[in-house]
Design an enzyme around this catalytic site. Sequence first.
Site, mmCIF file in Angstrom:
data_model
loop_
_atom_site.group_PDB
_atom_site.id
_atom_site.type_symbol
_atom_site.label_atom_id
_atom_site.label_comp_id
_atom_site.label_asym_id
_atom_site.label_seq_id
_atom_site.Cartn_x
_atom_site.Cartn_y
_atom_site.Cartn_z
ATOM 1 N N GLU A 171 41.356 40.665 126.336
ATOM 2 C CA GLU A 171 41.155 39.246 126.647
ATOM 3 C C GLU A 171 42.301 38.630 127.463
ATOM 4 O OE1 GLU A 171 40.204 36.923 123.205
ATOM 5 O OE2 GLU A 171 38.419 38.076 122.731
ATOM 6 N N GLU A 366 34.595 43.303 120.165
ATOM 7 C CA GLU A 366 34.826 42.335 119.086
ATOM 8 C C GLU A 366 33.596 41.457 118.933
ATOM 9 O OE1 GLU A 366 38.296 39.836 119.304
ATOM 10 O OE2 GLU A 366 39.597 41.485 119.927
#
Length: 461
Positions: A171, A366
């Site tokens: 991320e 995730e």
Amino acid sequence: MTSTDPDVLAFPPGFLWGAATAAYQVEGAAAEDGRTPSIWDVFSHTPGKVTNGETGDVAADHYHRYRDDVALMADLGLASYRFSVSWSRVLPGGGSTVNPAGIDFYSRLVDELLAAGVSPTLTLYHWDLPAELGAVGGWTNRDTAYRFAEYAAVVAEALGDRVGTWTTLNEPWCSAFLGHGSGEHAPGNTNAPEIFSAAHHLLLGHGLAVPELRRILPAEAKVSITLNPGEFRPYTSSEHDQAAARKVDGLHTRMWTDPLFKASYPADVQEFTAGVTDWSFVKDGDLDIIAAPIDFLGVNFYNPGTVAHTDAGDGGMAIWPGCDDVKGVDTSDEHTAMGWPVQPEGMHDLLVRLHADYGVPLIITENGAAYDDVVSGDGQVHDANRLSYIQRHLGEVHRAIADGADVRGYFVWSLLDNFEWAWGYDKRFGVIRVDFDTQERTIKDSGHFYRSVVNANAVSR
């Protein structure tokens, strides 16, 4: 669950089931065995930055309890464990001298995983930049990209004989936008131009690391990056609301995926951010480096967003420079403890869109939810809300596969309750509860449910 049951959704043979964590969130042992501070150590120890002044000094004590945690992974039937490496544990101070104790920890972890039949999925960077590199500009400093590639090579040399799946960054949007725009994450800066230089150098670091990994790793090893691409919807079908959604999509998704897969930054993003940055940090040849071929894209997804046009100057979405004419709209009746909307269909839409636009294999690296768990009188955690969240999102992953998206695996976030960044220990994402006073682990109902999914390679509707 059986494959002949119409209420059972079977996943493709070989679909990869796992769970994920991150080093600073679970390891603890912050000052042990030669590890030096990261920017998150500095940030969490700064008064007012983290809920209740909490830090990751101990976290879930995974550094000392990894053998027990691996046994729990085996109990859940996990095929893979996604973990990250602490850069400053391996190369203290962000320098070039390898810390043998740091490498040894990850080597022991990998061996324990393999002995338990759990394949390691390794992330090189999950936001914990060595503090010394942070002090000289961090990711706004072009040199950090080159230091990252050197670090990647060190870890690959040490673990590449046993780790077959590698992720460069987790991320990078958060590192750039939350770390340099809103200041909610380390290093805690609120300087809009920094967002873009940090973003570019993160991508450059990825691109420089990929050939280093290819040079060292066996040919069959898989190399990837994990993004948190957004699924942003216009509040209405009006032209203005659609333009607002396009803007946010540009910063949250296309600013990352286009360089990676098209070797270019989106022209519209460069245009509407021209008042913030001149993009002069992009040097000749950078985009070709960034677009180094990868084997799959990791996708982190928690919720979609809805946005609308607003008159400039009334607040807008300040975290996204150039989007002061955009506002968020909450259209959901259901929310997690983070206040995030629960709209599982967004998972399907995002996966189908990524497949259509880029044609790259995808793995959900995730997906999960924080809820205010309660330990019942029987000593168990009956987290029906988290169980439902996972179940419904898996249904949408299955639907995306049926609609043609090349999705090859799913990692629940998170294996353990952990240090949830600026929220400290106030938010729990784990399918395994951690009592942070005693470090006792308890598999929640969601964990037992996830075990049944993994064992059946299927989920009920």
